[in-house]
Scaffold this active site. Structure first.
Site, mmCIF file in Angstrom:
data_model
loop_
_atom_site.group_PDB
_atom_site.id
_atom_site.type_symbol
_atom_site.label_atom_id
_atom_site.label_comp_id
_atom_site.label_asym_id
_atom_site.label_seq_id
_atom_site.Cartn_x
_atom_site.Cartn_y
_atom_site.Cartn_z
ATOM 1 N N LEU A 12 0.732 -1.186 -0.102
ATOM 2 C CA LEU A 12 -0.138 0.124 -0.041
ATOM 3 C C LEU A 12 0.830 1.133 0.000
ATOM 4 O O LEU A 12 0.608 2.239 -0.686
ATOM 5 C CB LEU A 12 -0.824 0.028 1.291
ATOM 6 C CG LEU A 12 -1.766 1.127 1.345
ATOM 7 C CD1 LEU A 12 -2.792 1.484 0.086
ATOM 8 C CD2 LEU A 12 -2.400 1.141 2.626
ATOM 9 N N TYR A 123 -2.728 -10.333 15.466
ATOM 10 C CA TYR A 123 -2.589 -9.374 14.400
ATOM 11 C C TYR A 123 -3.846 -8.311 14.788
ATOM 12 O O TYR A 123 -3.473 -7.079 14.833
ATOM 13 C CB TYR A 123 -2.554 -9.804 13.094
ATOM 14 C CG TYR A 123 -2.641 -8.761 11.891
ATOM 15 C CD1 TYR A 123 -1.664 -8.022 11.748
ATOM 16 C CD2 TYR A 123 -3.795 -8.661 11.236
ATOM 17 C CE1 TYR A 123 -1.861 -7.288 10.695
ATOM 18 C CE2 TYR A 123 -4.124 -7.579 10.206
ATOM 19 C CZ TYR A 123 -3.009 -7.122 9.911
ATOM 20 O OH TYR A 123 -3.127 -5.957 8.919
HETATM 21 N N1 NAP Z 1 -2.520 -6.561 3.166
HETATM 22 C C1 NAP Z 1 -3.710 -6.504 3.657
HETATM 23 O O1 NAP Z 1 -4.539 -7.323 2.984
HETATM 24 C C2 NAP Z 1 -4.110 -5.768 4.680
HETATM 25 C C3 NAP Z 1 -5.607 -5.742 5.168
HETATM 26 C C4 NAP Z 1 -6.327 -4.869 6.039
HETATM 27 C C5 NAP Z 1 -5.337 -3.912 6.520
HETATM 28 N N2 NAP Z 1 -3.968 -3.822 5.848
HETATM 29 C C6 NAP Z 1 -3.132 -2.575 6.748
HETATM 30 O O2 NAP Z 1 -2.704 -1.710 5.521
HETATM 31 C C7 NAP Z 1 -1.369 -1.295 5.840
HETATM 32 C C8 NAP Z 1 -0.347 -1.773 4.766
HETATM 33 O O3 NAP Z 1 -0.307 -3.067 4.525
HETATM 34 P P1 NAP Z 1 0.514 -3.771 3.254
HETATM 35 O O4 NAP Z 1 -0.125 -4.898 3.073
HETATM 36 O O5 NAP Z 1 0.686 -2.677 2.348
HETATM 37 O O6 NAP Z 1 1.982 -3.919 4.155
HETATM 38 P P2 NAP Z 1 3.389 -4.487 3.848
HETATM 39 O O7 NAP Z 1 3.257 -4.705 2.357
HETATM 40 O O8 NAP Z 1 3.625 -5.628 4.483
HETATM 41 O O9 NAP Z 1 4.307 -3.122 3.960
HETATM 42 C C9 NAP Z 1 4.612 -2.782 5.327
HETATM 43 C C10 NAP Z 1 6.005 -2.165 5.109
HETATM 44 O O10 NAP Z 1 6.361 -1.715 6.498
HETATM 45 C C11 NAP Z 1 7.746 -2.269 6.730
HETATM 46 N N3 NAP Z 1 8.088 -2.556 7.906
HETATM 47 C C12 NAP Z 1 7.794 -3.538 8.664
HETATM 48 N N4 NAP Z 1 8.212 -3.277 9.928
HETATM 49 C C13 NAP Z 1 8.827 -2.220 10.137
HETATM 50 C C14 NAP Z 1 9.644 -1.429 10.919
HETATM 51 N N5 NAP Z 1 9.940 -1.898 12.376
HETATM 52 N N6 NAP Z 1 9.885 -0.022 10.785
HETATM 53 C C15 NAP Z 1 9.441 0.263 9.520
HETATM 54 N N7 NAP Z 1 9.031 -0.253 8.657
HETATM 55 C C16 NAP Z 1 8.552 -1.551 8.908
HETATM 56 C C17 NAP Z 1 7.582 -3.409 5.711
HETATM 57 O O11 NAP Z 1 8.995 -3.877 5.410
HETATM 58 P P3 NAP Z 1 9.318 -5.431 5.400
HETATM 59 O O12 NAP Z 1 8.503 -5.849 4.248
HETATM 60 O O13 NAP Z 1 10.538 -5.733 5.269
HETATM 61 O O14 NAP Z 1 8.650 -6.293 6.768
HETATM 62 C C18 NAP Z 1 7.071 -3.105 4.638
HETATM 63 O O15 NAP Z 1 7.635 -2.278 3.828
HETATM 64 C C19 NAP Z 1 -0.937 -1.871 7.085
HETATM 65 O O16 NAP Z 1 -1.288 -1.131 8.390
HETATM 66 C C20 NAP Z 1 -1.959 -3.100 7.362
HETATM 67 O O17 NAP Z 1 -2.115 -3.553 8.525
HETATM 68 C C21 NAP Z 1 -3.401 -4.678 5.210
#
Ligand code: NAP
Length: 298
Positions: A12, A123
């Site tokens: 995202l 989570y």
């Molecule tokens: N994906 C879904 O289906 C979904 C559904 C509902 C809500 N959400 C929410 O939407 C948001 C974005 O999700 P997403 O799927 O885009 O997540 P994502 O692809 O996992 O991206 C999260 C990013 O944060 C980084 N990160 C992890 N730990 C960190 C730390 N300690 N300090 C700084 N950066 C860190 C990750 O690095 P690494 O990749 O190296 O860990 C990654 O680049 C999140 O809040 C998630 O909870 C997602």
């Protein structure tokens, strides 16, 4: 506006970075040079950039991993939010993302922003605690609950299905969990409407409509022109051995957003078709990434 995106290399975050780069001054930070669990890192980066708005897309998103990595999960998804809000003080608005997994899935009608939460897994608990920090510490926030994301980066159900379909005649996918697949492009567009419109508060945002993971997989196969080559079979969740429980019903109502802005997100099938049509080569390229939802090949 000057906008800082945390987690700008994630699924995202990457989409938000591209979207806000048109018309705004945008900076990004991710795990390779910044740790959201460090209060000092949060203070330093916000002081350095001096943003009007911090969009936090950094998160620990491995739902099963959270069950065993509880401390890291809470450090990132809860304490990390607190660090960001504290570092912003009164100087910047915070945009943050949460999840359908704050609900237990027993409602059977779309969840509104006023419905009581009751997460079934670690989570969901960590994301709910992050929400609480945000809402208790500031009024200057946009909190978006979303669900079932797919996009051009990272772990991705669409890509996983197409990869598995390359090597199998049949896929088994769970049919007893219902939600709304949501394209990060559409979500980023809706977030832009909220940010640029100066809105604040909690919003549910997903693409329109609903389906099970099984029905989602069927559409992926259809839009990728693989019908007849790969059979998709429905199974129940109890056939899976996964650490985290998932809600059976994850449908969120985006009515509040629609009433406020006069806009609606597209139906999930329309968004999915566009995503597959535009990313066919990338989607079928080999990857070692994993994704939730697909279950077993036979
Ligand atoms: N994906 C879904 O289906 C979904 C559904 C509902 C809500 N959400 C929410 O939407 C948001 C974005 O999700 P997403 O799927 O885009 O997540 P994502 O692809 O996992 O991206 C999260 C990013 O944060 C980084 N990160 C992890 N730990 C960190 C730390 N300690 N300090 C700084 N950066 C860190 C990750 O690095 P690494 O990749 O190296 O860990 C990654 O680049 C999140 O809040 C998630 O909870 C997602």
């Amino acid at each position: 506006m000057k906008i800082l995106i945390l987690g700008h290399k994630g699924m995202l975050g990457g989409e938000l970075f591209s979207r806000f780069s048109f018309g705004h001054e945008v900076a990004g930070k991710d795990i390779d040079g910044f740790d959201i669990t460090s209060a000092a890192d949060c203070r330093d980066v916000i002081e350095e950039v001096g943003p009007d708005c911090v969009i936090n897309a950094a998160a620990y998103t491995d739902v099963d991993g959270c069950e065993t990595d509880r401390d890291v999960c809470f450090a990132v998804n809860a304490q990390g939010v607190r660090n960001v809000v504290e570092a912003c003080g009164d100087s910047a608005c915070v945009v943050h993302f949460s999840t359908d997994y704050v609900f237990d899935g027993t409602k059977k009608e779309p969840y509104t922003e006023n419905d009581p939460t009751n997460p079934l897994n670690v989570y969901g608990q960590s994301k709910l605690e992050g929400e609480r920090y945000l809402r208790e510490m500031t009024d200057d926030y946009i909190l978006v609950r979303t669900a079932w994301l797919y996009g051009k980066k990272g772990r991705n159900f669409v890509r996983t299905i197409l990869e598995k379909a390359e090597n199998a005649d049949a896929l088994e996918v769970v049919a007893d969990q219902v939600g709304s697949p949501t394209y990060t492009r559409d979500l980023a567009g809706a977030v832009q409407v909220l940010v640029e419109g100066g809105h604040r508060g909690l919003y549910h945002l997903t693409n329109r409509g609903r389906c099970s993971w099984y029905e989602f997989a069927l559409k992926i196969i259809e839009f990728a022109d693989l019908e007849g080559r790969v059979e998709v079979r429905p199974i129940t969740s109890d056939r899976l051995t996964r650490k985290a429980m998932r809600p059976a019903w994850s449908v969120l109502s985006a009515m509040k957003f629609s009433n406020l802005t006069g806009r609606t997100l597209r139906f999930w099938q329309v968004a999915l078709k566009e995503f597959i049509d535009e990313n066919r080569a990338w989607l079928t390229a080999k990857s070692t990434e994993t994704s939730h939802g697909v279950v077993k090949q036979s």
